[in-house]
Design a protein around this motif. Structure first.
Motif, PDB file in Angstrom:
ATOM      1  N   VAL A  26      46.684 -17.329  70.117  1.00 20.42           N
ATOM      2  CA  VAL A  26      45.219 -17.290  70.093  1.00 20.42           C
ATOM      3  C   VAL A  26      44.695 -18.064  68.884  1.00 20.42           C
ATOM      4  N   LEU A  27      45.304 -17.860  67.724  1.00 25.51           N
ATOM      5  CA  LEU A  27      44.867 -18.596  66.533  1.00 25.51           C
ATOM      6  C   LEU A  27      45.032 -20.104  66.735  1.00 25.51           C
ATOM      7  N   ALA A  28      46.126 -20.514  67.369  1.00 21.27           N
ATOM      8  CA  ALA A  28      46.338 -21.936  67.649  1.00 21.27           C
ATOM      9  C   ALA A  28      45.233 -22.487  68.540  1.00 21.27           C
ATOM     10  N   THR A  29      44.851 -21.716  69.544  1.00 19.80           N
ATOM     11  CA  THR A  29      43.787 -22.143  70.455  1.00 19.80           C
ATOM     12  C   THR A  29      42.471 -22.288  69.702  1.00 19.80           C
ATOM     13  N   LEU A  30      42.194 -21.376  68.791  1.00 26.70           N
ATOM     14  CA  LEU A  30      40.933 -21.417  68.043  1.00 26.70           C
ATOM     15  C   LEU A  30      40.926 -22.493  66.965  1.00 26.70           C
ATOM     16  N   GLY A  70      40.137  -9.789  59.920  1.00 24.82           N
ATOM     17  CA  GLY A  70      39.450 -10.885  59.237  1.00 24.82           C
ATOM     18  C   GLY A  70      40.031 -12.259  59.536  1.00 24.82           C
ATOM     19  N   LEU A  71      40.828 -12.363  60.597  1.00 20.52           N
ATOM     20  CA  LEU A  71      41.450 -13.641  60.933  1.00 20.52           C
ATOM     21  C   LEU A  71      40.586 -14.477  61.859  1.00 20.52           C
ATOM     22  N   VAL A  72      39.685 -13.819  62.589  1.00 19.19           N
ATOM     23  CA  VAL A  72      38.686 -14.510  63.399  1.00 19.19           C
ATOM     24  C   VAL A  72      37.346 -13.813  63.195  1.00 19.19           C
ATOM     25  N   GLU A  73      36.286 -14.548  63.460  1.00 19.24           N
ATOM     26  CA  GLU A  73      34.938 -13.994  63.449  1.00 19.24           C
ATOM     27  C   GLU A  73      34.381 -14.099  64.858  1.00 19.24           C
ATOM     28  N   ALA A  74      33.693 -13.057  65.290  1.00 25.17           N
ATOM     29  CA  ALA A  74      33.075 -13.052  66.611  1.00 25.17           C
ATOM     30  C   ALA A  74      31.567 -13.226  66.442  1.00 25.17           C
ATOM     31  N   ARG A  84      25.367 -14.157  78.382  1.00 25.80           N
ATOM     32  CA  ARG A  84      25.649 -14.022  76.956  1.00 25.80           C
ATOM     33  C   ARG A  84      27.148 -13.869  76.766  1.00 25.80           C
ATOM     34  N   ARG A  85      27.726 -14.748  75.961  1.00 22.94           N
ATOM     35  CA  ARG A  85      29.175 -14.735  75.736  1.00 22.94           C
ATOM     36  C   ARG A  85      29.477 -14.513  74.264  1.00 22.94           C
ATOM     37  N   LYS A  86      30.564 -13.765  74.029  1.00 25.98           N
ATOM     38  CA  LYS A  86      31.026 -13.574  72.666  1.00 25.98           C
ATOM     39  C   LYS A  86      32.030 -14.685  72.365  1.00 25.98           C
ATOM     40  N   TYR A  87      31.753 -15.430  71.320  1.00 31.16           N
ATOM     41  CA  TYR A  87      32.629 -16.516  70.883  1.00 31.16           C
ATOM     42  C   TYR A  87      33.450 -16.070  69.683  1.00 31.16           C
ATOM     43  N   TYR A  88      34.560 -16.739  69.498  1.00 31.34           N
ATOM     44  CA  TYR A  88      35.442 -16.454  68.377  1.00 31.34           C
ATOM     45  C   TYR A  88      35.698 -17.743  67.616  1.00 31.34           C
ATOM     46  N   ARG A  89      35.749 -17.612  66.283  1.00 34.71           N
ATOM     47  CA  ARG A  89      36.107 -18.755  65.429  1.00 34.71           C
ATOM     48  C   ARG A  89      37.167 -18.286  64.437  1.00 34.71           C
ATOM     49  N   GLY A  94      42.676 -16.688  58.810  1.00 36.07           N
ATOM     50  CA  GLY A  94      43.360 -16.901  60.090  1.00 36.07           C
ATOM     51  C   GLY A  94      44.189 -18.165  60.076  1.00 36.07           C
ATOM     52  N   ARG A  95      43.660 -19.224  59.469  1.00 42.58           N
ATOM     53  CA  ARG A  95      44.422 -20.479  59.361  1.00 42.58           C
ATOM     54  C   ARG A  95      45.686 -20.274  58.525  1.00 42.58           C
ATOM     55  N   ALA A  96      45.559 -19.515  57.442  1.00 46.77           N
ATOM     56  CA  ALA A  96      46.716 -19.252  56.579  1.00 46.77           C
ATOM     57  C   ALA A  96      47.774 -18.445  57.328  1.00 46.77           C
ATOM     58  N   VAL A  97      47.350 -17.410  58.062  1.00 43.98           N
ATOM     59  CA  VAL A  97      48.287 -16.603  58.845  1.00 43.98           C
ATOM     60  C   VAL A  97      48.932 -17.459  59.927  1.00 43.98           C
ATOM     61  N   TYR A  98      48.146 -18.314  60.579  1.00 39.72           N
ATOM     62  CA  TYR A  98      48.692 -19.218  61.598  1.00 39.72           C
ATOM     63  C   TYR A  98      49.804 -20.079  60.998  1.00 39.72           C
ATOM     64  N   ARG A  99      49.542 -20.694  59.844  1.00 40.80           N
ATOM     65  CA  ARG A  99      50.563 -21.560  59.206  1.00 40.80           C
ATOM     66  C   ARG A  99      51.825 -20.771  58.870  1.00 40.80           C
ATOM     67  N   ARG A 100      51.667 -19.557  58.334  1.00 37.17           N
ATOM     68  CA  ARG A 100      52.844 -18.719  58.018  1.00 37.17           C
ATOM     69  C   ARG A 100      53.609 -18.352  59.284  1.00 37.17           C
ATOM     70  N   ASN A 101      52.888 -17.990  60.346  1.00 34.34           N
ATOM     71  CA  ASN A 101      53.552 -17.601  61.596  1.00 34.34           C
ATOM     72  C   ASN A 101      54.299 -18.773  62.217  1.00 34.34           C
ATOM     73  N   VAL A 102      53.718 -19.964  62.164  1.00 31.64           N
ATOM     74  CA  VAL A 102      54.388 -21.147  62.705  1.00 31.64           C
ATOM     75  C   VAL A 102      55.641 -21.452  61.882  1.00 31.64           C
ATOM     76  N   ALA A 103      55.546 -21.359  60.565  1.00 28.96           N
ATOM     77  CA  ALA A 103      56.715 -21.599  59.710  1.00 28.96           C
ATOM     78  C   ALA A 103      57.822 -20.591  60.031  1.00 28.96           C
ATOM     79  N   ALA A 104      57.446 -19.330  60.238  1.00 33.50           N
ATOM     80  CA  ALA A 104      58.435 -18.301  60.583  1.00 33.50           C
ATOM     81  C   ALA A 104      59.057 -18.596  61.944  1.00 33.50           C
TER      82      ALA A 104
END
Length: 132
Positions: A26-30, A70-74, A84-89, A94-104
């Motif tokens: 999900v973080l990669a998609t965002l 706190g990894l995404v904001e809605a 009416r749609r709820k968006y996520y950013r 979230g970017r930092a966690v994404y980078r750590r998860n990809v490295a792992a």
């Protein structure tokens, strides 16, 4: 020839393997831009050519967890675009966690690849010799 029970076992294994990486997916998609919930679902499905879908209930639980952590904001989208749609950013956290998860993931994949590597040539272009 693969039997249908073998195919189901392969599908179940793949799904189990991917299930632990839902947050990272999900973080990669965002990272590619803000999206609403069902749009994320479609992006994941389409990225795999329909071979893998994450259940909507699983995704919405993931959105809540990522928001809580706190990894995404809605935020609510503009109603002029239809319903009416709820968006996520993704956030900086979230970017930092994404980078750590990809490295792992890369480190884990490298270890598994090394452990599963069989001696001898694996592909016609391999330069490995045969064991003697």
């Amino acid at each position: 020839m693969m039997h249908s029970t073998d195919a189901r076992a392969d599908d179940a294994f793949s799904a189990d393997l991917l299930r632990g990486h839902t947050d990272t997916i999900v973080l990669a998609t965002l990272r590619r831009g803000d999206r609403y919930g069902f749009e994320i679902y479609k992006a994941i499905r389409d990225a795999t050519g329909g071979a893998h879908e994450i259940k909507e209930a699983t995704l919405y639980a993931t959105y809540r967890r990522l928001s809580h952590d706190g990894l995404v904001e809605a935020y609510w989208g503009d109603e002029s675009q239809g319903g009416r749609r709820k968006y996520y950013r993704i956030t900086d956290a979230g970017r930092a966690v994404y980078r750590r998860n990809v490295a792992a993931w890369v480190a884990t994949r490298d270890v598994i690849d090394a452990l599963l590597d069989e001696p001898g040539p694996r592909t016609p272009t391999s330069t490995k010799g045969t064991d003697s």
